[in-house]
Design a protein around this motif. Structure first.
Motif, PDB file in Angstrom:
ATOM      1  N   ARG A 212       0.830  -1.213   0.000  1.00 51.21           N
ATOM      2  CA  ARG A 212       0.000   0.000   0.000  1.00 51.21           C
ATOM      3  C   ARG A 212       0.863   1.260   0.000  1.00 51.21           C
ATOM      4  N   THR A 213       1.916   1.257   0.797  1.00 50.78           N
ATOM      5  CA  THR A 213       2.792   2.428   0.855  1.00 50.78           C
ATOM      6  C   THR A 213       3.488   2.670  -0.479  1.00 50.78           C
ATOM      7  N   LEU A 214       3.998   1.614  -1.105  1.00 54.83           N
ATOM      8  CA  LEU A 214       4.691   1.768  -2.384  1.00 54.83           C
ATOM      9  C   LEU A 214       3.736   2.192  -3.494  1.00 54.83           C
ATOM     10  N   ILE A 215       2.510   1.675  -3.473  1.00 52.90           N
ATOM     11  CA  ILE A 215       1.540   2.088  -4.481  1.00 52.90           C
ATOM     12  C   ILE A 215       1.247   3.583  -4.357  1.00 52.90           C
ATOM     13  N   LEU A 216       1.064   4.064  -3.137  1.00 54.28           N
ATOM     14  CA  LEU A 216       0.818   5.491  -2.938  1.00 54.28           C
ATOM     15  C   LEU A 216       2.022   6.318  -3.380  1.00 54.28           C
ATOM     16  N   THR A 217       3.222   5.821  -3.097  1.00 51.75           N
ATOM     17  CA  THR A 217       4.429   6.543  -3.501  1.00 51.75           C
ATOM     18  C   THR A 217       4.545   6.640  -5.016  1.00 51.75           C
ATOM     19  N   ARG A 218       4.251   5.532  -5.698  1.00 50.50           N
ATOM     20  CA  ARG A 218       4.382   5.513  -7.154  1.00 50.50           C
ATOM     21  C   ARG A 218       3.236   6.221  -7.859  1.00 50.50           C
ATOM     22  N   GLU A 219       2.044   6.108  -7.300  1.00 46.25           N
ATOM     23  CA  GLU A 219       0.851   6.654  -7.966  1.00 46.25           C
ATOM     24  C   GLU A 219       0.342   7.904  -7.265  1.00 46.25           C
ATOM     25  N   GLY A 220       1.236   8.619  -6.619  1.00 47.21           N
ATOM     26  CA  GLY A 220       0.814   9.764  -5.814  1.00 47.21           C
ATOM     27  C   GLY A 220       0.055  10.825  -6.569  1.00 47.21           C
ATOM     28  N   ARG A 221       0.291  10.963  -7.851  1.00 46.09           N
ATOM     29  CA  ARG A 221      -0.376  11.999  -8.641  1.00 46.09           C
ATOM     30  C   ARG A 221      -1.588  11.488  -9.412  1.00 46.09           C
ATOM     31  N   ALA A 222      -1.910  10.228  -9.242  1.00 44.36           N
ATOM     32  CA  ALA A 222      -3.063   9.666  -9.949  1.00 44.36           C
ATOM     33  C   ALA A 222      -4.366  10.200  -9.373  1.00 44.36           C
TER      34      ALA A 222
END
Length: 236
Positions: A212-222
């Motif tokens: 969950r943390t990595l997804i938010l980091t990678r997709e932060g601007r989605a």
């Protein structure tokens, strides 16, 4: 995947806690002392699950890396990246507890035994994977380089597992995964299996949190990430 991991994590955490409490109680309180090692053998309830999970986690990381290299699935790369520090922690615990167990049994904290050396190499593979993730100029290049290292390094896993059969080592042969009957009494085996289950659940719990943390980091601007703030944490 973000929402799925968020829903699954609390259940994994609760089951992990129950298994951990039951395993520690049966292993440290109920199980009898060993007729040769006395109470010092009880470190097995931490050492063996940690050693098993060090290899299991690397296999998950290697398979996920292979999937990423072949099919370019981003979530596979996320799983591999999330698994690396967890696996490194399990490997470090296995090495440290093994040293504490080896001192009274072998009379030394460390020896260049085949299994110890290959387990130490596994720790370096984890460190190398994590170092590669941030060493190159672009995330795509670092992800590919780290994935290749993970796939190549998987050759060390059978070396760790079969080292006690291939070479003359200080480690005893397998006691649980034998084809006939385990060498441990059921009163000792039951808590060990519970601790293996607890460590397995601990891995998946931490994996869900890190994914969950990595997804938010990678997709932060989605756009879907921005919608999380408006919908509230109960829908995240």
């Amino acid at each position: 995947m973000y929402r799925f991991a968020g829903r699954l994590a609390p259940w994994l955490g609760a089951l992990c806690l129950l298994s951990l409490v039951a395993g520690l109680y049966l292993g440290l309180v109920v199980a009898p002392a060993d007729y040769e090692q006395g109470d010092s053998y009880r470190i097995i309830y931490i050492h063996v699950p940690a050693a098993w999970m060090s290899m299991f986690t690397y296999m998950v990381m290697a398979v996920s890396s292979a999937v990423f290299l072949i099919w370019r699935l981003k979530i596979a790369d996320v799983v591999a990246e999330a698994s690396a520090p967890i696996g490194a922690a399990f490997t470090a615990v296995a090495l440290i507890t093994g040293s504490f167990w080896g001192k009274p049994m072998w009379g030394t904290w460390w020896i260049w035994d085949a299994r110890l050396t290959s387990e130490l190499l596994l720790l370096f593979l984890y460190f190398g994977y994590m170092a590669l993730r941030g060493s190159l100029d672009t995330p795509q290049s670092s992800a590919k380089a780290a994935a290749i290292l993970a796939v190549v390094g998987v050759v060390n896993i059978p070396i760790i597992h079969f080292s006690v059969e291939w070479w003359n080592t200080l480690h005893q042969p397998a006691t649980i995964s034998k084809l006939d009957t385990p060498s441990m009494h059921i009163s000792m085996l039951r808590p060990l299996l519970l601790m293996v289950l607890a460590f397995q659940l601990l891995y998946f719990y931490n994996l869900m949190i890190r994914v969950r943390t990595l997804i938010l980091t990678r997709e932060g601007r989605a756009s879907w990430v921005a919608e999380l703030d408006t919908k509230g944490p109960e829908n995240a």
